[in-house]
Write a protein that holds these residues in place. Structure first.
Motif, short mmCIF file in Angstrom:
data_model
loop_
_atom_site.label_atom_id
_atom_site.label_comp_id
_atom_site.label_asym_id
_atom_site.label_seq_id
_atom_site.Cartn_x
_atom_site.Cartn_y
_atom_site.Cartn_z
N SER A 77 4.85 -46.78 9.49
CA SER A 77 5.78 -47.87 9.20
C SER A 77 5.26 -48.73 8.05
CB SER A 77 6.02 -48.72 10.44
OG SER A 77 4.80 -49.32 10.86
N LEU A 78 6.18 -49.15 7.19
CA LEU A 78 5.86 -50.01 6.06
C LEU A 78 6.68 -51.29 6.16
CD1 LEU A 78 6.01 -47.35 3.18
CD2 LEU A 78 3.98 -48.17 4.39
N PRO A 79 6.21 -52.39 5.56
CA PRO A 79 6.97 -53.65 5.59
C PRO A 79 8.32 -53.49 4.91
CG PRO A 79 4.72 -54.01 4.80
CD PRO A 79 4.93 -52.54 4.83
N SER A 80 9.34 -54.12 5.48
CA SER A 80 10.67 -54.09 4.86
C SER A 80 10.66 -54.89 3.56
CB SER A 80 11.72 -54.69 5.82
OG SER A 80 11.81 -53.91 6.99
N PRO A 81 11.31 -54.40 2.52
CA PRO A 81 11.31 -55.13 1.24
C PRO A 81 12.02 -56.47 1.34
CG PRO A 81 12.01 -52.84 0.96
CD PRO A 81 12.01 -53.11 2.42
N VAL A 82 11.41 -57.48 0.72
CA VAL A 82 12.01 -58.82 0.63
C VAL A 82 12.33 -59.06 -0.85
CG1 VAL A 82 11.62 -61.30 0.93
CG2 VAL A 82 10.71 -59.68 2.61
N ALA A 83 13.58 -59.38 -1.14
CA ALA A 83 14.01 -59.53 -2.53
C ALA A 83 13.46 -60.80 -3.16
CB ALA A 83 15.54 -59.56 -2.59
N CYS A 84 13.33 -60.77 -4.48
CA CYS A 84 12.91 -61.94 -5.24
C CYS A 84 13.89 -63.09 -5.01
CB CYS A 84 12.87 -61.59 -6.73
SG CYS A 84 12.87 -63.01 -7.83
N PRO A 85 13.39 -64.30 -4.73
CA PRO A 85 14.29 -65.44 -4.49
C PRO A 85 15.10 -65.83 -5.72
CG PRO A 85 11.99 -66.17 -4.59
CD PRO A 85 11.98 -64.66 -4.54
N GLY A 86 14.69 -65.36 -6.90
CA GLY A 86 15.43 -65.67 -8.12
C GLY A 86 16.54 -64.69 -8.41
N GLY A 87 16.59 -63.60 -7.66
CA GLY A 87 17.67 -62.64 -7.81
C GLY A 87 17.53 -61.67 -8.97
N CYS A 88 16.28 -61.42 -9.42
CA CYS A 88 16.13 -60.54 -10.59
C CYS A 88 16.32 -59.07 -10.26
CB CYS A 88 14.75 -60.74 -11.22
SG CYS A 88 13.35 -60.28 -10.17
N GLY A 89 16.12 -58.66 -9.02
CA GLY A 89 16.25 -57.26 -8.66
C GLY A 89 15.10 -56.40 -9.16
N GLU A 90 14.10 -57.02 -9.79
CA GLU A 90 12.95 -56.28 -10.30
C GLU A 90 11.74 -56.44 -9.39
OE1 GLU A 90 12.23 -57.56 -14.28
OE2 GLU A 90 14.34 -57.33 -14.87
N ALA A 91 11.58 -57.63 -8.82
CA ALA A 91 10.43 -57.91 -7.96
C ALA A 91 10.84 -57.86 -6.50
CB ALA A 91 9.85 -59.29 -8.30
N TYR A 92 10.07 -57.12 -5.71
CA TYR A 92 10.27 -57.06 -4.26
C TYR A 92 8.92 -57.30 -3.58
CZ TYR A 92 15.06 -55.54 -4.74
OH TYR A 92 16.40 -55.50 -5.03
N PHE A 109 0.80 -55.96 -3.73
CA PHE A 109 0.83 -54.54 -4.12
C PHE A 109 0.68 -53.57 -2.95
CE2 PHE A 109 -0.21 -57.04 -7.81
CZ PHE A 109 0.65 -56.53 -8.75
N LYS A 110 1.03 -54.01 -1.76
CA LYS A 110 1.15 -53.09 -0.64
C LYS A 110 2.43 -52.26 -0.82
CE LYS A 110 -0.99 -56.04 2.90
NZ LYS A 110 -0.73 -56.84 4.13
N PHE A 111 2.42 -51.02 -0.34
CA PHE A 111 3.62 -50.21 -0.36
C PHE A 111 4.64 -50.78 0.63
CE2 PHE A 111 1.00 -47.39 -2.68
CZ PHE A 111 1.83 -46.48 -3.34
N ILE A 112 5.91 -50.74 0.27
CA ILE A 112 6.96 -51.33 1.10
C ILE A 112 8.11 -50.35 1.29
CG2 ILE A 112 6.42 -53.73 0.49
CD1 ILE A 112 8.62 -53.66 -1.59
N GLY A 113 8.96 -50.66 2.26
CA GLY A 113 10.15 -49.85 2.51
C GLY A 113 9.92 -48.86 3.62
#
Length: 492
Positions: free
Chosen positions: A188-203, A93-97
């Motif tokens: 600076s914030l961490p770059s978003p990493v996409a869900c390995p399942g490809g849901c597009g909901e979890a980063y 739950f850290k802010f990302i992007g």
């Protein structure tokens, strides 16, 4: 009290009873000693506290304001509506992007709600987040930002958002990284990493967080193409139902998923060590393994949720039974269709489901993480006059567009295993409090006043500024009457 009608409750009555049997004192002690050691939590101990079950005790002296505990959640979830305002790691739950992405995404989604009859569904959030997070933005120096002031459309002096509108192109430039704001390279914030399942909901904030969440719970609850669920359609219906009724259902799903995945891992290890195979009838391979997988849930205090959750204000008392039955049956039916594992079938009883949600209702702590957007605008406000004036030519229209609530915290709910062991007092010696450096979803407990070695660490479950009668009424759902020193004094 309502009659149980779930067939699994009947077929698996013996196993369900065993799962709901409170662990022994020695088992609880062993579990929490191991947890404290693994998390390197020093200065506290979990032990039995007489009539109140387990409690947390100080093993050393703590001064006022001193950190007592930082506790990692077992399961947690961001509130659905808060996902519009904040893009955070789905695990820690850290802010990302970036600051630009946080601002642009929020303005864009708020506009979607206004233009779409106040509704922004999960599909919209998924598409917008995917578009935003797939775009890389480069770091600029202090002078690397857009100065197209004429692109901003600003209304009169009113504080109303309708009078401070940014063009869509500006908002999209913030989201996709084309527009850089002054001094954001200091945040600076961490770059978003996409869900390995490809849901597009979890980063996620990192690959390690993405992998940890996938292995712990998300692989069964992912709605993407690589999901391990039986039915992504049923899973999406469950998510929709939970978002519209009570998002604590999402935590219950995570708890069940956590247990199933722990069971599969324990089973795999056992089979390798014993060189044996699973039964062909699909029954429980080894119930002791399921009990072990269930242990993180079994140590939490539980009551059935329909025995401890208040009825919503808009539901008539005469309709209570039908309302509760509809809510629990609908939510559970979708989840069962999505992730049922026959070897873990006792977990899919309404009795187990109800006790899991009841545990969360009684023990959950608010999940709160401060936004870096607030820090950014405060930084601009504190600049020397010349630099501030130049920067505000860019930032002030954006701040106006965001309105008075320009910085919204990440908000949700979570179950923290160690914090949940802390008992209530209306005169507590500790409190949940996020310090400046606490920028993730862990629970932070600090000493509210000096705590001496051997003293029980207590927190307040309610607003302790209430009157005696109001406090006792607020504690009724927890199933006890407070007998702390303050209540005993005020009772007289």
């Amino acid at each position: 009290m309502m009659e149980t009608i779930c067939p699994v409750d009947v077929m698996c009555a013996k196993e369900i009873s065993a799962l709901l049997q409170p662990p022994s004192t020695s088992e609880v002690q062993e579990y929490f000693e191991k947890l404290l050691s693994e998390r390197q939590c020093r200065g506290i101990k979990v032990k039995q506290s007489g009539e109140f079950g387990k409690g947390v005790y100080a093993e050393t002296d703590f001064g006022e304001g001193e950190l007592v505990l930082k506790d990692q959640m077992l399961v947690g979830a961001q509130h659905p509506l808060n996902k519009i305002d904040c893009l955070v790691c789905s695990f820690c739950f850290k802010f990302i992007g970036s600051i630009e992405l946080q601002i642009g995404r929020r303005l864009f989604l708020q506009n979607v709600i206004v233009s779409g009859n106040d509704k922004c569904d999960a599909d919209t959030l998924s598409h917008i987040s995917k578009d935003c997070c797939d775009t890389d933005s480069s770091d600029g120096d202090n002078g690397s930002y857009t100065k197209d002031h004429e692109n901003f459309e600003i209304g009169g002096s009113s504080s109303s958002k309708e009078n401070h509108v940014l063009p869509r192109g500006v908002v999209e430039s913030l989201m996709n990284g084309e527009m850089l704001l002054p001094y954001t390279n200091r945040f600076s914030l961490p770059s978003p990493v996409a869900c390995p399942g490809g849901c597009g909901e979890a980063y996620y904030c990192s690959k390690s967080c993405a992998e940890a969440d996938w292995e712990m719970v998300h692989s069964l609850l992912c709605t993407g193409e690589r999901s391990q669920s039986h039915s992504r359609a049923a899973l999406m219906k469950f998510n929709e139902h939970a978002n519209e009724t009570n998002d604590i259902f999402l935590l219950a799903a995570k708890a069940i998923s956590l247990t199933i995945l722990r069971y599969r891992k324990l089973k795999s290890t056992y089979q390798k060590e014993e060189n044996c195979t699973a039964p062909s009838d699909g029954g429980i391979f080894n119930f002791s393994l399921l009990l072990e997988a269930w242990k993180p849930i079994s140590v939490g205090y539980k009551r059935r949720w329909w025995d401890c959750m208040a009825l919503p204000d808009d539901v008539d008392c005469s309709d209570e039974a039908a309302f509760r039955m509809q809510i629990k049956e609908l939510a559970f039916a979708f989840l069962k269709a999505a992730i049922l594992d026959k070897e873990c079938e006792p977990l899919f009883s309404l009795e187990i489901y109800g006790h899991i949600i009841g545990m969360f209702e009684l023990n959950n702590l608010d999940l709160v993480v401060a936004s870096p957007v607030e820090d950014y605008f405060l930084y601009i406000d504190d600049l020397p006059h010349a630099e501030k004036k130049e920067a505000e030519e860019i930032t002030q229209p954006i701040l106006n567009a965001l309105g008075n609530d320009y910085s919204v915290f990440c908000q949700g709910t979570a179950f923290f295993p160690l914090q949940s062991c802390m008992n209530h007092s209306c005169h507590p010696n500790a409190k949940a409090f996020k310090r400046e450096e606490d920028r993730d979803g862990r629970a932070t407990i600090i000493a509210h006043r000096p705590i001496t070695k051997g003293e029980e660490v207590t927190i307040s479950y309610i607003d302790e500024d209430l009157s005696y009668e109001e406090r006792q009424a607020s504690l009724a759902d927890y199933g006890f009457k407070c007998r702390c020193s303050r209540c005993l004094k005020e009772e007289l």
